[in-house]
Design a protein around this motif. Sequence first.
Motif, PDB file in Angstrom:
ATOM      1  N   LEU A 253      29.303  50.092  38.245  1.00 35.12           N
ATOM      2  CA  LEU A 253      30.469  50.610  37.528  1.00 35.12           C
ATOM      3  C   LEU A 253      30.632  52.112  37.690  1.00 35.12           C
ATOM      4  O   LEU A 253      31.729  52.629  37.649  1.00 35.12           O
ATOM      5  CB  LEU A 253      30.348  50.295  36.031  1.00 35.12           C
ATOM      6  CG  LEU A 253      30.511  48.833  35.626  1.00 35.12           C
ATOM      7  CD1 LEU A 253      30.070  48.651  34.173  1.00 35.12           C
ATOM      8  CD2 LEU A 253      31.957  48.405  35.796  1.00 35.12           C
TER       9      LEU A 253
ATOM     10  N   SER B 126      38.978  50.556  33.644  1.00 32.54           N
ATOM     11  CA  SER B 126      40.045  50.355  34.634  1.00 32.54           C
ATOM     12  C   SER B 126      40.616  48.940  34.570  1.00 32.54           C
ATOM     13  O   SER B 126      41.815  48.740  34.684  1.00 32.54           O
ATOM     14  CB  SER B 126      39.513  50.582  36.047  1.00 32.54           C
ATOM     15  OG  SER B 126      38.985  51.870  36.186  1.00 32.54           O
ATOM     16  N   THR B 127      39.732  47.971  34.415  1.00 30.14           N
ATOM     17  CA  THR B 127      40.168  46.568  34.448  1.00 30.14           C
ATOM     18  C   THR B 127      39.437  45.774  33.363  1.00 30.14           C
ATOM     19  O   THR B 127      38.413  46.209  32.835  1.00 30.14           O
ATOM     20  CB  THR B 127      39.823  45.913  35.802  1.00 30.14           C
ATOM     21  OG1 THR B 127      38.395  45.927  35.941  1.00 30.14           O
ATOM     22  CG2 THR B 127      40.444  46.663  36.972  1.00 30.14           C
TER      23      THR B 127
ATOM     24  N   HIS C  43      37.818  43.161  33.876  1.00 27.85           N
ATOM     25  CA  HIS C  43      36.532  42.822  34.473  1.00 27.85           C
ATOM     26  C   HIS C  43      35.500  43.908  34.171  1.00 27.85           C
ATOM     27  O   HIS C  43      34.350  43.625  33.802  1.00 27.85           O
ATOM     28  CB  HIS C  43      36.726  42.654  35.986  1.00 27.85           C
ATOM     29  CG  HIS C  43      35.469  42.366  36.723  1.00 27.85           C
ATOM     30  ND1 HIS C  43      34.709  43.356  37.309  1.00 27.85           N
ATOM     31  CD2 HIS C  43      34.816  41.201  36.957  1.00 27.85           C
ATOM     32  CE1 HIS C  43      33.650  42.808  37.871  1.00 27.85           C
ATOM     33  NE2 HIS C  43      33.693  41.513  37.680  1.00 27.85           N
ATOM     34  N   ASP C  44      35.908  45.171  34.302  1.00 27.56           N
ATOM     35  CA  ASP C  44      34.995  46.285  34.001  1.00 27.56           C
ATOM     36  C   ASP C  44      34.622  46.287  32.520  1.00 27.56           C
ATOM     37  O   ASP C  44      33.468  46.531  32.151  1.00 27.56           O
ATOM     38  CB  ASP C  44      35.654  47.622  34.341  1.00 27.56           C
ATOM     39  CG  ASP C  44      35.708  47.863  35.844  1.00 27.56           C
ATOM     40  OD1 ASP C  44      35.215  46.992  36.591  1.00 27.56           O
ATOM     41  OD2 ASP C  44      36.251  48.901  36.248  1.00 27.56           O
TER      42      ASP C  44
ATOM     43  N   ALA D 265      43.110  50.795  31.102  1.00 27.09           N
ATOM     44  CA  ALA D 265      43.919  51.874  31.658  1.00 27.09           C
ATOM     45  C   ALA D 265      45.368  51.424  31.779  1.00 27.09           C
ATOM     46  O   ALA D 265      45.653  50.300  32.197  1.00 27.09           O
ATOM     47  CB  ALA D 265      43.383  52.265  33.032  1.00 27.09           C
TER      48      ALA D 265
ATOM     49  N   LEU E 129      46.102  48.610  42.190  1.00 26.20           N
ATOM     50  CA  LEU E 129      46.358  48.836  40.764  1.00 26.20           C
ATOM     51  C   LEU E 129      47.454  49.885  40.531  1.00 26.20           C
ATOM     52  O   LEU E 129      48.319  49.719  39.688  1.00 26.20           O
ATOM     53  CB  LEU E 129      45.050  49.316  40.122  1.00 26.20           C
ATOM     54  CG  LEU E 129      44.802  49.022  38.645  1.00 26.20           C
ATOM     55  CD1 LEU E 129      44.806  47.532  38.371  1.00 26.20           C
ATOM     56  CD2 LEU E 129      43.462  49.628  38.223  1.00 26.20           C
TER      57      LEU E 129
ATOM     58  N   ARG F 120      34.590  55.663  42.821  1.00 26.42           N
ATOM     59  CA  ARG F 120      33.514  55.488  41.836  1.00 26.42           C
ATOM     60  C   ARG F 120      32.207  56.137  42.305  1.00 26.42           C
ATOM     61  O   ARG F 120      31.544  56.817  41.541  1.00 26.42           O
ATOM     62  CB  ARG F 120      33.273  54.006  41.607  1.00 26.42           C
ATOM     63  CG  ARG F 120      34.482  53.364  40.974  1.00 26.42           C
ATOM     64  CD  ARG F 120      34.221  51.972  40.501  1.00 26.42           C
ATOM     65  NE  ARG F 120      35.353  51.581  39.670  1.00 26.42           N
ATOM     66  CZ  ARG F 120      35.349  50.572  38.835  1.00 26.42           C
ATOM     67  NH1 ARG F 120      34.262  49.829  38.706  1.00 26.42           N
ATOM     68  NH2 ARG F 120      36.393  50.295  38.106  1.00 26.42           N
TER      69      ARG F 120
ATOM     70  N   GLN G  49      43.102  60.142  34.026  1.00 30.06           N
ATOM     71  CA  GLN G  49      43.956  58.991  33.735  1.00 30.06           C
ATOM     72  C   GLN G  49      43.770  58.431  32.322  1.00 30.06           C
ATOM     73  O   GLN G  49      44.759  58.088  31.673  1.00 30.06           O
ATOM     74  CB  GLN G  49      43.732  57.915  34.791  1.00 30.06           C
ATOM     75  CG  GLN G  49      45.011  57.192  35.158  1.00 30.06           C
ATOM     76  CD  GLN G  49      44.913  55.722  34.849  1.00 30.06           C
ATOM     77  OE1 GLN G  49      43.827  55.159  34.863  1.00 30.06           O
ATOM     78  NE2 GLN G  49      46.033  55.105  34.550  1.00 30.06           N
TER      79      GLN G  49
END
Lengths: 125, 251
Positions: free
Chosen positions: A64, A85-86, A88-89, A113, B19, B42, B226
Amino acid sequence: MATPPDDGTRAEAGAGPDVTGGPDAPTGPAQSGRSGQSEQSAHPTSNTEYRIAHLGERLAGGDLAELGMRIESRGDSVHITGTASTAHDREAILRLAAEELPGIAVRADIALADVTAPDHPEDLS
Amino acid sequence: MIRVAAVGDIHLGPDSRGLLRPAFETLHRQADLLLLAGDLTRHGTPEEARVVADEVAGLPVPVIAVLGNHDHHAERPDDVTDVLRSAGVTVLEGEGTVVEVDGVRVGVAGTKGFGGGFAGRSGSEFGEPEMKAFVRHTRGLADGLRGALDGLAADGCAVRIALTHFSPVPDTLVGEPLEIYPFLGSYLLAEAVDESGADLAVHGHAHLGTEHGITSGGVRVRNVAQPVIRRAFAVYGLPVDGSHTTATSAA
Ligand SMILES: [Fe+2]
Ligand SMILES: [Fe+2]
Protein backbone atom coordinates in the motif's frame (compact mmCIF):
# COMPACT_ATOMS: atom_id res chain seq x y z
CA MET A 1 11.81 1.94 4.56
CA ALA A 2 14.58 3.85 6.14
CA THR A 3 13.22 7.13 4.92
CA PRO A 4 11.78 9.56 7.40
CA PRO A 5 8.05 9.58 7.95
CA ASP A 6 6.21 11.11 5.09
CA ASP A 7 2.75 12.32 5.09
CA GLY A 8 2.90 11.87 8.62
CA THR A 9 -0.10 10.35 9.94
CA ARG A 10 1.41 7.41 11.71
CA ALA A 11 3.22 9.68 14.05
CA GLU A 12 0.38 9.64 16.49
CA ALA A 13 1.18 8.89 20.08
CA GLY A 14 4.46 10.60 19.49
CA ALA A 15 5.87 7.44 18.05
CA GLY A 16 6.33 8.26 14.40
CA PRO A 17 9.91 9.32 13.99
CA ASP A 18 11.15 6.76 16.48
CA VAL A 19 9.69 3.64 15.01
CA THR A 20 11.76 3.59 11.86
CA GLY A 21 14.31 1.33 13.49
CA GLY A 22 12.16 -1.68 12.85
CA PRO A 23 8.93 -3.19 13.93
CA ASP A 24 10.49 -5.80 16.13
CA ALA A 25 12.42 -3.63 18.48
CA PRO A 26 12.28 -5.08 21.99
CA THR A 27 10.11 -2.34 23.32
CA GLY A 28 7.06 -3.91 24.86
CA PRO A 29 8.31 -5.81 27.90
CA ALA A 30 10.57 -3.12 29.26
CA GLN A 31 7.89 -0.52 29.06
CA SER A 32 4.97 -2.46 30.42
CA GLY A 33 7.09 -4.19 33.02
CA ARG A 34 8.28 -0.96 34.49
CA SER A 35 4.92 0.65 34.44
CA GLY A 36 3.49 -2.21 36.46
CA GLN A 37 0.61 -2.85 34.11
CA SER A 38 0.85 -6.56 34.73
CA GLU A 39 -2.11 -7.47 32.58
CA GLN A 40 -0.28 -6.07 29.54
CA SER A 41 3.17 -7.41 30.19
CA ALA A 42 2.68 -10.90 28.81
CA HIS A 43 3.44 -10.17 25.15
CA PRO A 44 6.22 -8.22 23.58
CA THR A 45 3.70 -6.20 21.60
CA SER A 46 0.97 -5.88 24.18
CA ASN A 47 1.44 -2.17 24.54
CA THR A 48 -1.13 -0.47 22.34
CA GLU A 49 1.09 2.50 21.66
CA TYR A 50 3.77 0.28 20.11
CA ARG A 51 1.24 -1.78 18.25
CA ILE A 52 -0.10 1.40 16.66
CA ALA A 53 3.44 2.32 15.67
CA HIS A 54 3.97 -1.14 14.18
CA LEU A 55 0.74 -0.85 12.23
CA GLY A 56 2.01 2.44 10.84
CA GLU A 57 5.23 0.71 9.77
CA ARG A 58 3.35 -2.11 8.09
CA LEU A 59 1.06 0.26 6.20
CA ALA A 60 4.07 2.23 4.97
CA GLY A 61 6.29 -0.71 4.17
CA GLY A 62 3.86 -2.98 2.34
CA ASP A 63 2.22 -2.86 -1.05
CA LEU A 64 0.00 0.00 0.00
CA ALA A 65 2.86 2.41 0.81
CA GLU A 66 0.22 4.06 2.93
CA LEU A 67 1.54 6.89 5.08
CA GLY A 68 -1.60 8.94 5.01
CA MET A 69 -3.60 7.33 7.80
CA ARG A 70 -3.94 8.86 11.22
CA ILE A 71 -3.95 6.11 13.82
CA GLU A 72 -4.81 7.17 17.34
CA SER A 73 -5.60 5.53 20.60
CA ARG A 74 -8.98 6.69 21.90
CA GLY A 75 -9.94 5.21 25.22
CA ASP A 76 -9.99 1.44 24.82
CA SER A 77 -10.17 1.55 21.05
CA VAL A 78 -8.02 2.64 18.15
CA HIS A 79 -9.32 5.19 15.70
CA ILE A 80 -8.11 5.30 12.08
CA THR A 81 -8.85 8.27 9.86
CA GLY A 82 -7.68 9.22 6.40
CA THR A 83 -8.44 8.90 2.72
CA ALA A 84 -7.90 5.74 0.70
CA SER A 85 -7.64 5.67 -3.10
CA THR A 86 -9.98 2.72 -3.58
CA ALA A 87 -12.37 0.50 -1.62
CA HIS A 88 -9.85 -2.29 -2.10
CA ASP A 89 -7.17 -0.22 -0.34
CA ARG A 90 -9.54 0.60 2.48
CA GLU A 91 -10.24 -3.08 3.05
CA ALA A 92 -6.53 -3.85 3.01
CA ILE A 93 -5.90 -1.18 5.64
CA LEU A 94 -8.63 -2.56 7.87
CA ARG A 95 -7.32 -6.09 7.42
CA LEU A 96 -3.84 -5.06 8.49
CA ALA A 97 -5.26 -3.15 11.44
CA ALA A 98 -7.15 -6.23 12.59
CA GLU A 99 -3.99 -8.32 12.29
CA GLU A 100 -1.80 -5.86 14.13
CA LEU A 101 -4.31 -4.93 16.82
CA PRO A 102 -5.96 -8.22 17.85
CA GLY A 103 -8.37 -7.84 20.72
CA ILE A 104 -8.58 -4.09 20.29
CA ALA A 105 -11.67 -2.42 18.88
CA VAL A 106 -10.77 -0.55 15.74
CA ARG A 107 -13.01 2.29 14.69
CA ALA A 108 -12.26 3.46 11.18
CA ASP A 109 -13.34 6.58 9.40
CA ILE A 110 -11.58 6.15 6.08
CA ALA A 111 -12.98 8.19 3.23
CA LEU A 112 -12.62 7.25 -0.40
CA ALA A 113 -10.78 9.68 -2.65
CA ASP A 114 -13.11 11.89 -4.67
CA VAL A 115 -11.86 11.88 -8.23
CA THR A 116 -14.46 14.14 -9.77
CA ALA A 117 -13.53 17.41 -11.43
CA PRO A 118 -14.13 20.57 -9.39
CA ASP A 119 -17.21 22.61 -10.27
CA HIS A 120 -15.58 26.01 -9.93
CA PRO A 121 -12.13 27.59 -9.75
CA GLU A 122 -10.76 29.64 -6.89
CA ASP A 123 -10.16 33.17 -8.10
CA LEU A 124 -6.89 34.49 -6.67
CA SER A 125 -7.13 38.08 -7.88
CA MET B 1 -6.72 35.23 -16.04
CA ILE B 2 -4.48 32.18 -16.09
CA ARG B 3 -6.27 29.05 -14.95
CA VAL B 4 -3.98 26.65 -13.14
CA ALA B 5 -5.13 23.11 -12.35
CA ALA B 6 -3.14 21.26 -9.72
CA VAL B 7 -3.14 18.03 -7.76
CA GLY B 8 -0.58 16.08 -5.78
CA ASP B 9 -0.37 12.80 -3.91
CA ILE B 10 -2.40 10.78 -6.35
CA HIS B 11 -0.27 7.74 -5.36
CA LEU B 12 -1.18 5.67 -8.39
CA GLY B 13 -0.42 2.00 -8.79
CA PRO B 14 -1.64 -0.68 -11.18
CA ASP B 15 -4.93 -0.98 -9.24
CA SER B 16 -5.75 2.68 -9.75
CA ARG B 17 -5.33 2.73 -13.51
CA GLY B 18 -7.95 4.95 -15.13
CA LEU B 19 -9.14 6.46 -11.87
CA LEU B 20 -8.36 10.08 -12.72
CA ARG B 21 -8.50 9.97 -16.49
CA PRO B 22 -12.22 10.85 -16.83
CA ALA B 23 -11.74 14.05 -14.83
CA PHE B 24 -8.46 14.90 -16.57
CA GLU B 25 -10.19 14.64 -19.94
CA THR B 26 -12.52 17.49 -18.97
CA LEU B 27 -9.70 19.59 -17.58
CA HIS B 28 -9.00 21.71 -20.66
CA ARG B 29 -12.46 23.25 -20.35
CA GLN B 30 -11.52 24.92 -17.08
CA ALA B 31 -7.72 25.11 -17.00
CA ASP B 32 -4.75 26.18 -19.11
CA LEU B 33 -2.17 23.91 -17.54
CA LEU B 34 -1.94 21.04 -15.05
CA LEU B 35 0.56 20.90 -12.21
CA LEU B 36 1.36 17.59 -10.48
CA ALA B 37 2.78 18.17 -7.01
CA GLY B 38 4.60 14.87 -6.44
CA ASP B 39 3.80 11.50 -4.87
CA LEU B 40 2.38 10.48 -8.18
CA THR B 41 3.26 6.84 -7.55
CA ARG B 42 3.21 4.60 -4.49
CA HIS B 43 6.72 3.19 -4.52
CA GLY B 44 8.42 5.08 -7.34
CA THR B 45 8.71 2.16 -9.74
CA PRO B 46 8.73 2.67 -13.53
CA GLU B 47 5.65 0.42 -13.73
CA GLU B 48 3.71 2.75 -11.46
CA ALA B 49 5.07 5.75 -13.35
CA ARG B 50 3.62 4.20 -16.51
CA VAL B 51 0.17 4.29 -14.89
CA VAL B 52 0.66 7.99 -14.16
CA ALA B 53 1.94 8.62 -17.67
CA ASP B 54 -1.12 6.93 -19.21
CA GLU B 55 -3.41 8.95 -16.98
CA VAL B 56 -2.13 12.28 -18.35
CA ALA B 57 -0.89 11.31 -21.82
CA GLY B 58 -2.26 13.34 -24.70
CA LEU B 59 -4.10 15.94 -22.62
CA PRO B 60 -4.58 19.18 -24.57
CA VAL B 61 -2.91 21.26 -21.82
CA PRO B 62 0.73 21.25 -20.71
CA VAL B 63 1.42 18.94 -17.75
CA ILE B 64 4.22 19.95 -15.39
CA ALA B 65 5.34 17.81 -12.46
CA VAL B 66 7.74 17.45 -9.58
CA LEU B 67 8.45 14.14 -7.89
CA GLY B 68 7.60 13.39 -4.27
CA ASN B 69 9.21 11.18 -1.66
CA HIS B 70 7.11 8.19 -2.74
CA ASP B 71 8.45 8.62 -6.26
CA HIS B 72 11.94 8.19 -4.78
CA HIS B 73 11.20 5.10 -2.69
CA ALA B 74 12.48 2.58 -5.24
CA GLU B 75 15.52 4.81 -5.72
CA ARG B 76 14.85 5.10 -9.43
CA PRO B 77 13.77 8.73 -9.78
CA ASP B 78 15.51 9.07 -13.15
CA ASP B 79 13.56 6.13 -14.55
CA VAL B 80 10.30 7.54 -13.17
CA THR B 81 11.17 10.89 -14.74
CA ASP B 82 11.91 9.26 -18.10
CA VAL B 83 8.60 7.43 -18.16
CA LEU B 84 6.70 10.62 -17.36
CA ARG B 85 8.64 12.59 -19.97
CA SER B 86 7.87 9.98 -22.58
CA ALA B 87 4.19 10.86 -22.07
CA GLY B 88 4.92 14.54 -22.59
CA VAL B 89 5.10 15.56 -18.92
CA THR B 90 7.65 18.24 -18.04
CA VAL B 91 9.36 17.05 -14.87
CA LEU B 92 11.16 19.74 -12.89
CA GLU B 93 13.90 19.56 -10.28
CA GLY B 94 15.64 22.85 -9.68
CA GLU B 95 14.49 24.08 -13.07
CA GLY B 96 11.80 26.23 -14.58
CA THR B 97 9.66 25.90 -17.65
CA VAL B 98 7.63 28.47 -19.54
CA VAL B 99 4.26 27.90 -21.13
CA GLU B 100 2.48 30.48 -23.19
CA VAL B 101 -1.20 31.08 -22.46
CA ASP B 102 -2.91 33.55 -24.82
CA GLY B 103 0.36 35.38 -25.30
CA VAL B 104 1.16 35.48 -21.57
CA ARG B 105 4.35 33.84 -20.45
CA VAL B 106 3.61 31.63 -17.45
CA GLY B 107 6.62 30.22 -15.64
CA VAL B 108 6.67 27.23 -13.33
CA ALA B 109 9.70 26.56 -11.14
CA GLY B 110 9.82 23.18 -9.46
CA THR B 111 11.59 21.09 -6.88
CA LYS B 112 10.65 18.16 -4.71
CA GLY B 113 11.83 20.09 -1.67
CA PHE B 114 12.38 18.35 1.64
CA GLY B 115 11.82 18.70 5.38
CA GLY B 116 13.65 20.39 8.20
CA GLY B 117 10.93 22.44 9.80
CA PHE B 118 9.86 26.02 9.98
CA ALA B 119 11.45 29.21 11.21
CA GLY B 120 12.31 28.98 14.88
CA ARG B 121 11.52 25.25 14.96
CA SER B 122 13.88 23.77 12.43
CA GLY B 123 16.83 21.45 12.15
CA SER B 124 20.32 22.82 11.62
CA GLU B 125 23.25 21.73 9.53
CA PHE B 126 25.07 20.60 12.64
CA GLY B 127 26.33 17.45 14.32
CA GLU B 128 26.22 14.02 12.77
CA PRO B 129 26.78 13.64 9.03
CA GLU B 130 23.24 12.30 8.65
CA MET B 131 21.79 15.45 10.19
CA LYS B 132 23.97 17.69 8.10
CA ALA B 133 23.02 15.79 4.97
CA PHE B 134 19.34 16.11 5.83
CA VAL B 135 19.41 19.87 6.13
CA ARG B 136 21.86 20.26 3.27
CA HIS B 137 19.51 18.35 0.98
CA THR B 138 16.70 20.79 1.75
CA ARG B 139 18.98 23.79 1.36
CA GLY B 140 20.26 22.59 -2.01
CA LEU B 141 16.76 22.04 -3.35
CA ALA B 142 15.58 25.42 -2.03
CA ASP B 143 18.53 27.05 -3.78
CA GLY B 144 17.50 25.28 -6.96
CA LEU B 145 13.98 26.67 -6.61
CA ARG B 146 15.33 30.18 -6.04
CA GLY B 147 17.52 29.95 -9.12
CA ALA B 148 14.68 28.64 -11.22
CA LEU B 149 12.31 31.42 -10.11
CA ASP B 150 14.99 34.03 -10.81
CA GLY B 151 15.48 32.52 -14.24
CA LEU B 152 11.76 32.78 -15.00
CA ALA B 153 11.77 36.46 -14.01
CA ALA B 154 14.72 37.11 -16.29
CA ASP B 155 12.82 35.24 -18.97
CA GLY B 156 10.00 37.78 -18.87
CA CYS B 157 7.33 35.64 -17.25
CA ALA B 158 4.26 37.65 -16.27
CA VAL B 159 3.10 34.91 -13.93
CA ARG B 160 5.39 32.68 -11.87
CA ILE B 161 4.42 29.62 -9.88
CA ALA B 162 6.56 27.65 -7.42
CA LEU B 163 5.75 23.93 -7.52
CA THR B 164 7.04 21.67 -4.73
CA HIS B 165 6.09 18.45 -3.02
CA PHE B 166 7.12 19.40 0.51
CA SER B 167 5.49 22.44 2.05
CA PRO B 168 7.09 25.88 2.24
CA VAL B 169 4.84 26.99 5.10
CA PRO B 170 3.23 25.54 8.21
CA ASP B 171 -0.17 27.11 7.43
CA THR B 172 -1.12 24.37 5.01
CA LEU B 173 -0.10 21.63 7.46
CA VAL B 174 -2.86 22.43 9.93
CA GLY B 175 -4.54 19.11 10.64
CA GLU B 176 -1.27 17.20 10.74
CA PRO B 177 0.28 16.43 14.15
CA LEU B 178 2.57 19.30 15.16
CA GLU B 179 5.29 16.82 16.09
CA ILE B 180 5.89 15.85 12.47
CA TYR B 181 5.94 19.29 10.87
CA PRO B 182 9.73 19.06 10.41
CA PHE B 183 9.14 16.04 8.15
CA LEU B 184 6.56 17.88 6.10
CA GLY B 185 8.38 20.94 4.88
CA SER B 186 10.91 23.66 5.38
CA TYR B 187 10.97 27.42 5.70
CA LEU B 188 13.94 27.39 3.30
CA LEU B 189 11.47 26.79 0.47
CA ALA B 190 9.34 29.77 1.51
CA GLU B 191 12.42 31.94 1.89
CA ALA B 192 13.40 31.10 -1.68
CA VAL B 193 9.89 31.88 -2.92
CA ASP B 194 9.77 35.18 -1.06
CA GLU B 195 13.23 36.28 -2.15
CA SER B 196 12.66 35.53 -5.82
CA GLY B 197 8.96 36.31 -5.85
CA ALA B 198 6.08 34.23 -7.16
CA ASP B 199 2.37 34.59 -7.74
CA LEU B 200 1.48 31.24 -6.23
CA ALA B 201 3.17 28.34 -4.44
CA VAL B 202 1.65 24.89 -4.86
CA HIS B 203 2.64 21.80 -2.87
CA GLY B 204 1.39 18.43 -1.68
CA HIS B 205 2.70 15.84 0.83
CA ALA B 206 0.55 16.78 3.82
CA HIS B 207 -2.49 14.56 3.30
CA LEU B 208 -4.19 15.72 6.48
CA GLY B 209 -3.30 19.37 6.03
CA THR B 210 -5.23 22.39 4.84
CA GLU B 211 -5.56 23.86 1.37
CA HIS B 212 -4.91 27.52 2.08
CA GLY B 213 -1.82 29.29 3.36
CA ILE B 214 0.47 32.23 2.72
CA THR B 215 4.20 32.87 3.05
CA SER B 216 5.45 35.59 5.33
CA GLY B 217 6.27 37.54 2.18
CA GLY B 218 2.63 37.36 1.10
CA VAL B 219 2.76 34.68 -1.58
CA ARG B 220 -0.34 32.53 -1.58
CA VAL B 221 0.25 28.84 -0.90
CA ARG B 222 -2.06 25.97 -1.79
CA ASN B 223 -1.77 22.40 -0.54
CA VAL B 224 -3.19 20.36 -3.40
CA ALA B 225 -2.70 16.90 -1.88
CA GLN B 226 -5.62 14.97 -3.29
CA PRO B 227 -7.05 14.00 0.12
CA VAL B 228 -7.01 17.70 1.02
CA ILE B 229 -8.69 19.15 -2.06
CA ARG B 230 -11.08 16.18 -2.30
CA ARG B 231 -11.29 16.46 -6.06
CA ALA B 232 -9.37 15.13 -9.04
CA PHE B 233 -7.67 18.54 -9.14
CA ALA B 234 -8.16 22.10 -7.97
CA VAL B 235 -8.24 25.13 -10.28
CA TYR B 236 -6.82 28.53 -9.36
CA GLY B 237 -7.40 31.65 -11.42
CA LEU B 238 -4.37 33.93 -11.43
CA PRO B 239 -4.73 37.51 -12.64
CA VAL B 240 -2.25 38.75 -15.20
CA ASP B 241 -0.50 42.02 -14.50
CA GLY B 242 -1.32 44.11 -17.58
CA SER B 243 2.17 45.58 -17.78
CA HIS B 244 3.61 42.18 -18.49
CA THR B 245 1.00 41.11 -20.99
CA THR B 246 2.81 41.34 -24.24
CA ALA B 247 1.16 39.37 -26.95
CA THR B 248 4.14 40.18 -29.09
CA SER B 249 6.41 38.12 -26.88
CA ALA B 250 4.89 35.10 -28.54
CA ALA B 251 6.78 36.04 -31.66
FE1 LIG C 1 1.78 11.69 -0.39
FE1 LIG D 1 4.87 12.83 0.28
